[in-house]
Design a protein around this motif. Structure first.
Motif, mmCIF file in Angstrom:
data_model
loop_
_atom_site.group_PDB
_atom_site.id
_atom_site.type_symbol
_atom_site.label_atom_id
_atom_site.label_comp_id
_atom_site.label_asym_id
_atom_site.label_seq_id
_atom_site.Cartn_x
_atom_site.Cartn_y
_atom_site.Cartn_z
ATOM 1 N N ALA A 122 0.863 -1.182 0.000
ATOM 2 C CA ALA A 122 0.000 0.000 0.000
ATOM 3 C C ALA A 122 0.895 1.226 0.000
ATOM 4 O O ALA A 122 1.942 1.257 0.656
ATOM 5 C CB ALA A 122 -0.919 0.005 1.201
ATOM 6 N N ARG A 123 0.456 2.252 -0.739
ATOM 7 C CA ARG A 123 1.238 3.478 -0.814
ATOM 8 C C ARG A 123 1.296 4.171 0.545
ATOM 9 O O ARG A 123 2.343 4.682 0.947
ATOM 10 C CB ARG A 123 0.629 4.411 -1.853
ATOM 11 N N ASN B 131 4.294 -3.748 7.648
ATOM 12 C CA ASN B 131 5.642 -3.225 7.880
ATOM 13 C C ASN B 131 5.993 -2.256 6.761
ATOM 14 O O ASN B 131 5.369 -2.251 5.706
ATOM 15 C CB ASN B 131 6.667 -4.364 7.973
ATOM 16 N N GLN B 132 6.982 -1.452 7.030
ATOM 17 C CA GLN B 132 7.405 -0.465 6.041
ATOM 18 C C GLN B 132 8.504 -1.088 5.191
ATOM 19 O O GLN B 132 9.465 -1.654 5.706
ATOM 20 C CB GLN B 132 7.930 0.795 6.739
ATOM 21 N N LEU C 150 9.127 4.639 0.088
ATOM 22 C CA LEU C 150 8.638 3.858 1.223
ATOM 23 C C LEU C 150 7.174 3.501 0.994
ATOM 24 O O LEU C 150 6.374 4.314 0.524
ATOM 25 C CB LEU C 150 8.766 4.657 2.518
ATOM 26 N N ALA C 151 6.816 2.243 1.330
ATOM 27 C CA ALA C 151 5.437 1.769 1.214
ATOM 28 C C ALA C 151 5.153 0.844 2.381
ATOM 29 O O ALA C 151 6.054 0.477 3.138
ATOM 30 C CB ALA C 151 5.236 1.042 -0.095
ATOM 31 N N LEU C 152 3.893 0.469 2.520
ATOM 32 C CA LEU C 152 3.498 -0.459 3.572
ATOM 33 C C LEU C 152 3.299 -1.844 2.970
ATOM 34 O O LEU C 152 2.506 -2.025 2.053
ATOM 35 C CB LEU C 152 2.185 -0.020 4.227
#
Length: 185
Positions: free
Chosen positions: A133-134, A160-161, A173-175
C-alpha cells in the motif's frame, strides 16, 4: 314300421350313437392332451432360452463392471470412504472460480494498493493476501472494503514499512501487509 318295445323288459340304448359319442369324446380329450403337452414343451424350451439369455446378460454385466469382490470388508469400505473424501476435496477445489474472486478483489481494491500474492488454505477455507500500500489510508480503505464483502472474517496479520522501486530508478517507502480472509471457499 313295427315298434315292439316292451318298456317292462330292458331299456333300449342306441349303442351305435353311444359308441360314436364315446369315440368323439375320446378324440376331443386326446386333442386337449396333445395341446397341453405341446404347450408344456414350448414353455420348457422358452424357459431354457430365457435361462441361457440371462446367463449371457450376467456374463456381459460382469465384463462391464469388472471383477467385483463377493465379500466386502470393512477395510475396503473405509478405503473407499477415504478415496471419496479426497475426490470431493479435489472437486471442491476445482469448482471454486478464481476469476470470480479476482473480480471481487479488483472491485474492492482502492487506488494505491496492490496485491502481490494469494495463499489459499482449503482446509480452513481461508485465503492469505500479501500486498503493498502506498500509505496507511489506502490500507485502511482496503480493509474497510473487505469487511463490506461477504467474507466471514478479515484479519490484518501484519504490516511493515518496505522500500519499493518507483519505476524511475529510485526507491519509495510503502506499507507491506498480510491479510487473512476466512470463509472464502
Amino acid at each position: 314300421m313295427k315298434v315292439t318295445l316292451n318298456f317292462a323288459s330292458r331299456r333300449y340304448v342306441n349303442r351305435r350313437a353311444l359308441n360314436q359319442l364315446g369315440i368323439l369324446l375320446s378324440l376331443l380329450l386326446l386333442g386337449v392332451l396333445i395341446f397341453q403337452v405341446s404347450g408344456y414343451l414350448q414353455s420348457r424350451d422358452q424357459l431354457r432360452q430365457y435361462a441361457k439369455n440371462l446367463a449371457e446378460l450376467r456374463q456381459e454385466h460382469q465384463q462391464l463392471l469388472g471383477k467385483t469382490p463377493q465379500n466386502v470388508s470393512s477395510a475396503l469400505v473405509e478405503e473407499q470412504a477415504v478415496e471419496l473424501q479426497q475426490a470431493e476435496a479435489l472437486l471442491k477445489r476445482d469448482a471454486f472460480r478464481w476469476t470470480a474472486l479476482f473480480d471481487r478483489m479488483e472491485k474492492r481494491l482502492p487506488s494505491g494498493v496492490s496485491i502481490t500474492g494469494f495463499s489459499p488454505d482449503y482446509k480452513t477455507q481461508s485465503l492469505e493476501l500479501s500486498g503493498l500500500a502506498r500509505d496507511l489510508s489506502g490500507l485502511q480503505n482496503l480493509l474497510n472494503n473487505l469487511h463490506k464483502d461477504s467474507f466471514d472474517q478479515v484479519f490484518l496479520q501484519n504490516q511493515n514499512q518496505v522500500k519499493v522501486s518507483d519505476g524511475q530508478g529510485g526507491e519509495v517507502l510503502a506499507l507491506g501487509f498480510n491479510v487473512k480472509l476466512e470463509g472464502v471457499f
